[in-house]
Design a protein around this motif. Structure first.
Motif, PDB file in Angstrom:
ATOM      1  N   LEU A 252      19.608   6.006  12.871  1.00 19.22           N
ATOM      2  CA  LEU A 252      19.534   7.743  13.110  1.00 19.22           C
ATOM      3  C   LEU A 252      18.977   8.121  11.966  1.00 19.22           C
ATOM      4  O   LEU A 252      19.617   7.857  10.660  1.00 19.22           O
ATOM      5  N   LEU A 253      18.144   9.128  12.122  1.00 22.19           N
ATOM      6  CA  LEU A 253      17.517   9.810  10.956  1.00 22.19           C
ATOM      7  C   LEU A 253      17.378  11.281  11.393  1.00 22.19           C
ATOM      8  O   LEU A 253      17.150  11.892  12.362  1.00 22.19           O
ATOM      9  N   ASN A 254      17.317  11.912  10.314  1.00 25.24           N
ATOM     10  CA  ASN A 254      17.316  13.609  10.178  1.00 25.24           C
ATOM     11  C   ASN A 254      18.500  14.074  10.955  1.00 25.24           C
ATOM     12  O   ASN A 254      17.922  14.910  11.956  1.00 25.24           O
ATOM     13  N   SER A 255      19.552  13.844  10.629  1.00 21.91           N
ATOM     14  CA  SER A 255      20.717  14.680  11.337  1.00 21.91           C
ATOM     15  C   SER A 255      21.079  15.872  10.480  1.00 21.91           C
ATOM     16  O   SER A 255      21.052  15.459   9.203  1.00 21.91           O
ATOM     17  N   PHE A 256      21.469  16.734  10.934  1.00 16.32           N
ATOM     18  CA  PHE A 256      22.005  17.857  10.107  1.00 16.32           C
ATOM     19  C   PHE A 256      23.239  18.384  10.527  1.00 16.32           C
ATOM     20  O   PHE A 256      23.862  18.247  11.578  1.00 16.32           O
ATOM     21  N   GLY A 257      24.001  18.598   9.442  1.00 20.49           N
ATOM     22  CA  GLY A 257      25.487  18.431   9.547  1.00 20.49           C
ATOM     23  C   GLY A 257      26.212  17.090   8.902  1.00 20.49           C
ATOM     24  O   GLY A 257      25.634  16.081   9.251  1.00 20.49           O
ATOM     25  N   LYS A 258      27.001  17.354   8.019  1.00 22.75           N
ATOM     26  CA  LYS A 258      27.534  16.179   7.349  1.00 22.75           C
ATOM     27  C   LYS A 258      28.077  15.111   8.202  1.00 22.75           C
ATOM     28  O   LYS A 258      27.811  13.867   7.846  1.00 22.75           O
ATOM     29  N   LEU A 259      28.649  15.398   9.224  1.00 16.83           N
ATOM     30  CA  LEU A 259      29.416  14.328  10.191  1.00 16.83           C
ATOM     31  C   LEU A 259      28.455  13.960  11.584  1.00 16.83           C
ATOM     32  O   LEU A 259      28.895  13.063  12.310  1.00 16.83           O
ATOM     33  N   THR A 260      27.223  14.529  11.778  1.00 18.05           N
ATOM     34  CA  THR A 260      26.549  14.548  12.816  1.00 18.05           C
ATOM     35  C   THR A 260      25.966  12.907  12.689  1.00 18.05           C
ATOM     36  O   THR A 260      26.041  12.530  14.178  1.00 18.05           O
ATOM     37  N   PRO A 261      25.666  12.086  11.858  1.00 15.55           N
ATOM     38  CA  PRO A 261      25.392  10.757  12.127  1.00 15.55           C
ATOM     39  C   PRO A 261      26.673   9.903  12.698  1.00 15.55           C
ATOM     40  O   PRO A 261      26.581   9.250  13.773  1.00 15.55           O
ATOM     41  N   PHE A 262      27.741  10.460  12.235  1.00 15.88           N
ATOM     42  CA  PHE A 262      28.868   9.449  12.843  1.00 15.88           C
ATOM     43  C   PHE A 262      29.123  10.034  14.216  1.00 15.88           C
ATOM     44  O   PHE A 262      29.648   9.301  15.171  1.00 15.88           O
ATOM     45  N   GLY A 263      29.099  11.522  14.531  1.00 13.62           N
ATOM     46  CA  GLY A 263      29.309  11.775  15.850  1.00 13.62           C
ATOM     47  C   GLY A 263      28.163  11.293  16.818  1.00 13.62           C
ATOM     48  O   GLY A 263      28.548  10.795  17.873  1.00 13.62           O
ATOM     49  N   ASP A 264      26.868  11.041  16.297  1.00 14.49           N
ATOM     50  CA  ASP A 264      25.930  10.458  17.145  1.00 14.49           C
ATOM     51  C   ASP A 264      26.309   8.997  17.391  1.00 14.49           C
ATOM     52  O   ASP A 264      26.111   8.513  18.669  1.00 14.49           O
ATOM     53  N   SER A 265      26.971   8.156  16.601  1.00 16.71           N
ATOM     54  CA  SER A 265      27.199   6.885  16.635  1.00 16.71           C
ATOM     55  C   SER A 265      28.324   6.855  17.668  1.00 16.71           C
ATOM     56  O   SER A 265      28.345   5.830  18.486  1.00 16.71           O
ATOM     57  N   ASN A 266      29.234   7.816  17.726  1.00 22.53           N
ATOM     58  CA  ASN A 266      30.445   7.491  18.644  1.00 22.53           C
ATOM     59  C   ASN A 266      29.765   8.012  19.967  1.00 22.53           C
ATOM     60  O   ASN A 266      30.148   7.676  21.250  1.00 22.53           O
ATOM     61  N   ARG A 267      28.898   9.071  20.193  1.00 22.29           N
ATOM     62  CA  ARG A 267      28.353   9.522  21.280  1.00 22.29           C
ATOM     63  C   ARG A 267      27.395   8.384  21.988  1.00 22.29           C
ATOM     64  O   ARG A 267      27.596   7.949  23.311  1.00 22.29           O
ATOM     65  N   LEU A 268      26.714   7.542  21.104  1.00 20.02           N
ATOM     66  CA  LEU A 268      26.070   6.360  21.723  1.00 20.02           C
ATOM     67  C   LEU A 268      26.787   5.383  22.217  1.00 20.02           C
ATOM     68  O   LEU A 268      26.991   4.972  23.080  1.00 20.02           O
ATOM     69  N   ARG A 269      27.946   5.106  21.335  1.00 22.47           N
ATOM     70  CA  ARG A 269      29.148   4.042  22.000  1.00 22.47           C
ATOM     71  C   ARG A 269      29.645   4.136  23.317  1.00 22.47           C
ATOM     72  O   ARG A 269      29.741   3.546  24.047  1.00 22.47           O
ATOM     73  N   LYS A 270      29.952   5.612  23.211  1.00 25.03           N
ATOM     74  CA  LYS A 270      30.705   6.121  24.482  1.00 25.03           C
ATOM     75  C   LYS A 270      29.770   5.943  25.610  1.00 25.03           C
ATOM     76  O   LYS A 270      30.075   5.709  26.968  1.00 25.03           O
ATOM     77  N   TRP A 271      28.422   6.256  25.468  1.00 22.53           N
ATOM     78  CA  TRP A 271      27.387   6.362  26.483  1.00 22.53           C
ATOM     79  C   TRP A 271      27.077   4.825  27.019  1.00 22.53           C
ATOM     80  O   TRP A 271      27.077   4.508  28.205  1.00 22.53           O
ATOM     81  N   MET A 272      27.051   4.062  26.021  1.00 21.10           N
ATOM     82  CA  MET A 272      26.930   2.710  26.588  1.00 21.10           C
ATOM     83  C   MET A 272      28.047   1.855  27.160  1.00 21.10           C
ATOM     84  O   MET A 272      27.927   1.277  28.113  1.00 21.10           O
ATOM     85  N   LEU A 273      29.467   2.361  26.663  1.00 15.54           N
ATOM     86  CA  LEU A 273      30.400   1.683  27.489  1.00 15.54           C
ATOM     87  C   LEU A 273      30.595   2.395  28.953  1.00 15.54           C
ATOM     88  O   LEU A 273      31.029   1.587  29.504  1.00 15.54           O
ATOM     89  N   ALA A 274      30.039   3.662  29.073  1.00 21.08           N
ATOM     90  CA  ALA A 274      30.416   4.263  30.273  1.00 21.08           C
ATOM     91  C   ALA A 274      29.498   3.786  31.237  1.00 21.08           C
ATOM     92  O   ALA A 274      29.602   3.970  32.448  1.00 21.08           O
ATOM     93  N   ASN A 275      28.579   2.914  30.657  1.00 25.04           N
ATOM     94  CA  ASN A 275      27.353   2.645  31.656  1.00 25.04           C
ATOM     95  C   ASN A 275      27.678   0.918  32.097  1.00 25.04           C
ATOM     96  O   ASN A 275      26.830   0.323  32.557  1.00 25.04           O
ATOM     97  N   THR A 276      28.551   0.426  31.396  1.00 25.28           N
ATOM     98  CA  THR A 276      28.950  -1.072  31.644  1.00 25.28           C
ATOM     99  C   THR A 276      30.076  -1.275  32.517  1.00 25.28           C
ATOM    100  O   THR A 276      30.727  -0.470  33.128  1.00 25.28           O
TER     101      THR A 276
END
Length: 276
Positions: A252-276
């Protein structure tokens, strides 16, 4: 004949199960809605699970320290040798501070641990400065390593990632973290949650924490991790993790907001799990 066919089918079951496992996150529906400008998620075989602007060259900030660590370990230098912080290790680019004052002394192993775990800039710089041949030779070795790995859209300008001329792409960084994951000390250091060191003989210990808060989240099984931040780079995060039994690489590159990369990681994980 019927028994022969049954035997063949049974013999193929392990291979079919393995293939099914590696395809667990293929052809996912929808969009994870990430806020990072560039993002790349790969499965354990290097297949793309999700990609967004993966070949744009961007500053990578302290993600650079993974390359620093690989070059140090490749050289087979004495990890128990003491390294002392000097005025040459101060940050003249960003003017950031450090709890490693001039005269602080730690082993090369401890410097590497602090550079990866807590992104200690002076520790990273000292590793490059004490390289045989000096800092310029070390930076040349970083760029040679990138070339050897096939990172054709990357360049390195300093060991700590303080210069905005440390550049790469999400695709190249996937190659870099795959290589970094082969070093046991890098995986250990980058996922260590906390470390106490004693760099001064007449003072107490200094306690350092990992910059990746996801390591404290029981939902995550992380095997390699590095964060980064510069104004020019935004917030960056690279990881290798296991999700539902499947190894994945996340860049994950060029996120703005201190917590955005962690939020994006959780969004990714949720998206992946929702599709399995």
């Amino acid at each position: 004949m019927k028994n022969l066919c049954l035997g063949l089918c049974l013999s193929l079951l392990p291979a079919l199960a393995l293939a099914a496992g590696t395809d667990k996150f293929s052809n996912l529906d929808g969009n994870p809605g990430l806020r990072s400008a560039s993002a790349l998620v790969l499965d354990g075989s290097g297949n793309v699970i999700y990609g967004k602007d993966t070949n744009t060259v961007r500053p990578i900030a302290s993600i650079t320290k993974l390359m620093t660590a690989m070059v140090i370990l490749d050289a087979g230098l004495d990890l128990d040798e003491k390294i002392t912080i000097t005025r040459d290790d101060r940050d003249l680019v960003r003017l950031t501070g450090s709890r490693l004052e001039y005269g602080a002394s730690l082993s090369r192993r401890e410097m590497l641990l602090l550079a990866l775990m807590s992104s200690e800039n002076r520790a990273a710089h000292a590793l490059g400065r004490t390289w045989p041949g000096g800092l310029d030779a070390f930076i040349a070795a970083m760029n040679l390593k990138a070339e050897q790995l096939g990172m054709r859209n990357s360049q390195f300008a300093d060991p700590a990632g303080l210069h905005s001329d440390n550049l790469s792409t999400a695709s190249d960084l996937a190659t870099m973290i795959r290589a970094a994951a082969k070093y046991a000390l890098i995986t250990e250091a980058s996922t260590t949650r906390g470390l106490a060191v004693r760099p001064y003989p007449r003072r107490g210990v200094l306690n350092y924490s990992n910059t990746n808060r996801l390591l404290k989240n029981q939902n995550w099984d992380i095997g390699l991790s590095k964060t980064g931040y510069l104004d020019e780079a935004g917030r960056c995060l690279v990881m290798q993790a296991v999700i539902e039994g499947e190894p994945v690489s996340i860049i994950l590159l060029n996120s703005f907001g201190k917590l955005t990369p962690f939020g994006d990681s959780n969004r990714l994980r949720k998206w992946m799990l929702a599709n399995t």
